[in-house]
Motif scaffolding. Structure first.
Motif, PDB file in Angstrom:
ATOM      1  N   GLU A  72       1.125  -4.467  11.587  1.00 41.78           N
ATOM      2  CA  GLU A  72       2.519  -4.441  11.145  1.00 41.78           C
ATOM      3  C   GLU A  72       2.694  -3.350  10.108  1.00 41.78           C
ATOM      4  O   GLU A  72       1.821  -3.101   9.272  1.00 41.78           O
ATOM      5  N   THR A  73       3.824  -2.681  10.196  1.00 46.88           N
ATOM      6  CA  THR A  73       4.205  -1.684   9.201  1.00 46.88           C
ATOM      7  C   THR A  73       5.656  -1.912   8.824  1.00 46.88           C
ATOM      8  O   THR A  73       6.489  -2.232   9.684  1.00 46.88           O
ATOM      9  N   CYS A  74       5.949  -1.773   7.553  1.00 47.25           N
ATOM     10  CA  CYS A  74       7.343  -1.834   7.116  1.00 47.25           C
ATOM     11  C   CYS A  74       7.483  -1.072   5.814  1.00 47.25           C
ATOM     12  O   CYS A  74       6.533  -0.966   5.029  1.00 47.25           O
ATOM     13  N   SER A  75       8.651  -0.512   5.611  1.00 50.01           N
ATOM     14  CA  SER A  75       8.905   0.271   4.406  1.00 50.01           C
ATOM     15  C   SER A  75      10.331   0.023   3.939  1.00 50.01           C
ATOM     16  O   SER A  75      11.210  -0.305   4.730  1.00 50.01           O
ATOM     17  N   VAL A  76      10.516   0.200   2.624  1.00 46.05           N
ATOM     18  CA  VAL A  76      11.787  -0.160   2.007  1.00 46.05           C
ATOM     19  C   VAL A  76      12.152   0.864   0.937  1.00 46.05           C
ATOM     20  O   VAL A  76      11.280   1.315   0.180  1.00 46.05           O
ATOM     21  N   ILE A  77      13.405   1.223   0.884  1.00 45.29           N
ATOM     22  CA  ILE A  77      13.948   1.892  -0.295  1.00 45.29           C
ATOM     23  C   ILE A  77      14.496   0.788  -1.189  1.00 45.29           C
ATOM     24  O   ILE A  77      15.454   0.111  -0.834  1.00 45.29           O
ATOM     25  N   GLY A  78      13.855   0.578  -2.333  1.00 52.97           N
ATOM     26  CA  GLY A  78      14.209  -0.558  -3.181  1.00 52.97           C
ATOM     27  C   GLY A  78      15.636  -0.489  -3.687  1.00 52.97           C
ATOM     28  O   GLY A  78      16.085   0.558  -4.164  1.00 52.97           O
ATOM     29  N   GLU A  79      16.335  -1.594  -3.582  1.00 54.31           N
ATOM     30  CA  GLU A  79      17.705  -1.659  -4.085  1.00 54.31           C
ATOM     31  C   GLU A  79      17.723  -2.107  -5.549  1.00 54.31           C
ATOM     32  O   GLU A  79      18.582  -1.695  -6.322  1.00 54.31           O
ATOM     33  N   THR A 130      -0.467  -3.444   7.492  1.00 51.66           N
ATOM     34  CA  THR A 130      -1.478  -4.490   7.702  1.00 51.66           C
ATOM     35  C   THR A 130      -2.096  -4.336   9.075  1.00 51.66           C
ATOM     36  O   THR A 130      -1.396  -4.082  10.061  1.00 51.66           O
ATOM     37  N   ASP A 131      -3.405  -4.497   9.147  1.00 50.05           N
ATOM     38  CA  ASP A 131      -4.108  -4.583  10.428  1.00 50.05           C
ATOM     39  C   ASP A 131      -4.978  -5.825  10.405  1.00 50.05           C
ATOM     40  O   ASP A 131      -5.835  -5.979   9.528  1.00 50.05           O
ATOM     41  N   CYS A 132      -4.728  -6.736  11.332  1.00 49.55           N
ATOM     42  CA  CYS A 132      -5.522  -7.960  11.450  1.00 49.55           C
ATOM     43  C   CYS A 132      -6.170  -8.010  12.823  1.00 49.55           C
ATOM     44  O   CYS A 132      -5.489  -7.922  13.853  1.00 49.55           O
ATOM     45  N   ASP A 133      -7.467  -8.129  12.829  1.00 47.41           N
ATOM     46  CA  ASP A 133      -8.241  -8.357  14.050  1.00 47.41           C
ATOM     47  C   ASP A 133      -9.315  -9.366  13.670  1.00 47.41           C
ATOM     48  O   ASP A 133      -8.998 -10.506  13.362  1.00 47.41           O
ATOM     49  N   GLU A 134     -10.577  -8.959  13.669  1.00 45.17           N
ATOM     50  CA  GLU A 134     -11.618  -9.864  13.171  1.00 45.17           C
ATOM     51  C   GLU A 134     -11.437 -10.078  11.671  1.00 45.17           C
ATOM     52  O   GLU A 134     -11.606 -11.175  11.153  1.00 45.17           O
ATOM     53  N   ILE A 135     -11.086  -9.011  10.954  1.00 40.66           N
ATOM     54  CA  ILE A 135     -10.751  -9.086   9.543  1.00 40.66           C
ATOM     55  C   ILE A 135      -9.301  -8.663   9.372  1.00 40.66           C
ATOM     56  O   ILE A 135      -8.658  -8.232  10.328  1.00 40.66           O
ATOM     57  N   CYS A 136      -8.786  -8.780   8.155  1.00 41.50           N
ATOM     58  CA  CYS A 136      -7.457  -8.262   7.835  1.00 41.50           C
ATOM     59  C   CYS A 136      -7.573  -7.261   6.696  1.00 41.50           C
ATOM     60  O   CYS A 136      -8.298  -7.490   5.723  1.00 41.50           O
ATOM     61  N   VAL A 137      -6.858  -6.154   6.843  1.00 37.58           N
ATOM     62  CA  VAL A 137      -6.796  -5.126   5.812  1.00 37.58           C
ATOM     63  C   VAL A 137      -5.330  -4.832   5.524  1.00 37.58           C
ATOM     64  O   VAL A 137      -4.544  -4.628   6.448  1.00 37.58           O
ATOM     65  N   GLU A 138      -4.972  -4.822   4.248  1.00 34.25           N
ATOM     66  CA  GLU A 138      -3.620  -4.466   3.841  1.00 34.25           C
ATOM     67  C   GLU A 138      -3.669  -3.256   2.913  1.00 34.25           C
ATOM     68  O   GLU A 138      -4.539  -3.176   2.042  1.00 34.25           O
ATOM     69  N   VAL A 139      -2.727  -2.339   3.106  1.00 35.96           N
ATOM     70  CA  VAL A 139      -2.552  -1.200   2.217  1.00 35.96           C
ATOM     71  C   VAL A 139      -1.074  -1.148   1.849  1.00 35.96           C
ATOM     72  O   VAL A 139      -0.213  -1.109   2.731  1.00 35.96           O
ATOM     73  N   ARG A 194      -3.148   4.542   8.925  1.00 38.32           N
ATOM     74  CA  ARG A 194      -3.783   4.018  10.139  1.00 38.32           C
ATOM     75  C   ARG A 194      -5.037   4.808  10.499  1.00 38.32           C
ATOM     76  O   ARG A 194      -6.085   4.235  10.821  1.00 38.32           O
ATOM     77  N   ASN A 195      -4.937   6.123  10.465  1.00 38.41           N
ATOM     78  CA  ASN A 195      -6.083   6.955  10.824  1.00 38.41           C
ATOM     79  C   ASN A 195      -7.270   6.697   9.905  1.00 38.41           C
ATOM     80  O   ASN A 195      -8.423   6.652  10.349  1.00 38.41           O
ATOM     81  N   THR A 196      -6.997   6.537   8.612  1.00 38.44           N
ATOM     82  CA  THR A 196      -8.075   6.279   7.668  1.00 38.44           C
ATOM     83  C   THR A 196      -8.697   4.910   7.896  1.00 38.44           C
ATOM     84  O   THR A 196      -9.922   4.773   7.994  1.00 38.44           O
ATOM     85  N   VAL A 197      -7.873   3.885   8.000  1.00 39.80           N
ATOM     86  CA  VAL A 197      -8.377   2.519   8.175  1.00 39.80           C
ATOM     87  C   VAL A 197      -9.159   2.382   9.477  1.00 39.80           C
ATOM     88  O   VAL A 197     -10.181   1.688   9.541  1.00 39.80           O
ATOM     89  N   ASN A 198      -8.708   3.072  10.530  1.00 32.64           N
ATOM     90  CA  ASN A 198      -9.373   2.983  11.829  1.00 32.64           C
ATOM     91  C   ASN A 198     -10.528   3.968  11.998  1.00 32.64           C
ATOM     92  O   ASN A 198     -11.087   4.089  13.080  1.00 32.64           O
ATOM     93  N   GLY A 199     -10.847   4.709  10.934  1.00 31.23           N
ATOM     94  CA  GLY A 199     -11.978   5.622  10.990  1.00 31.23           C
ATOM     95  C   GLY A 199     -11.749   6.844  11.846  1.00 31.23           C
ATOM     96  O   GLY A 199     -12.696   7.459  12.346  1.00 31.23           O
TER      97      GLY A 199
END
Length: 209
Positions: free
Chosen positions: A135-142, A152-161, A189-194
């Protein structure tokens, strides 16, 4: 005999694989990317030097029953400074056998109120099966003065940035926000996925105020 040698080598090398893992340390500055974080994934770092501001870790990394939550701030943040006035990084690395991982796989953070209540957002949830998703989401804060980029990437483990960019330092128009978000998420994504990291410094330099 050969089988016994292989087993013996595996036992000898096993501690080495974990000794090469990077565990976040309050005494270290990080830049570029954090290689092999907790023996799981590489983690991207925003431009500049970064230090640990807050760290919560539980469990044993080799067992898989562990979790790590970390907040990083720029090197120049001093002990009397308010971290809310600076860019920020948040990480979560959740091991394969952690209860935190099972819980995290039960919901999408990008469906929560902090994203759905904002006027300018991006959101994408790629479900690859039960408990397996990106999942990816981004916001311009109000209300708060940040551009927020959440991955976030969740498979066997979960990683959030989670990157937060203070809006006084950047200028991303509403029309450019989706494109900027896509570039930043691709780099994460490229970094997390190697797969090698895109240049966050180059990406963000296009939007520096």
């Amino acid at each position: 005999m050969f089988k016994n040698i292989i087993i013996s080598l595996s036992i000898l090398l096993m501690p080495l694989s974990f000794s090469n893992a990077t565990e976040l340390n309050e005494q270290v500055f990080y830049n570029g990317e954090i290689k092999n974080a907790y023996n799981q994934n590489d983690l991207p770092v925003l431009p500049g030097n970064w230090k640990v501001y807050d760290l919560e870790k539980s469990g044993s990394v080799p067992s898989g029953n562990f979790y790590v939550y970390a907040t990083l701030v720029p090197e120049e943040v001093g002990p009397t400074d308010n971290a809310f006035n600076f860019d920020g990084i948040n990480y979560a690395v959740l091991g394969s056998k952690s209860e935190e991982t099972s819980y995290r796989k039960s919901f999408y953070a990008c469906d929560a109120g902090w994203i759905t209540d904002a006027d300018v957002t991006t959101s994408n949830i790629d479900s690859r099966g039960s408990g397996n998703f990106e999942e990816t989401c981004s916001v311009i804060g109000e209300i708060n003065p940040f551009y927020t980029f959440f991955y976030t990437d969740c498979d066997e483990i979960c990683v959030e940035v989670n990157f937060t960019l203070h809006r006084q330092n950047y200028s991303i128009s509403d029309g450019d926000f989706a494109s900027a978000s896509d570039q930043i998420f691709k780099a994460i994504r490229n970094t997390v996925n190697g797969q090698g990291s895109s240049d966050l410094s180059q990406i963000l330099s296009n939007y520096k105020s």
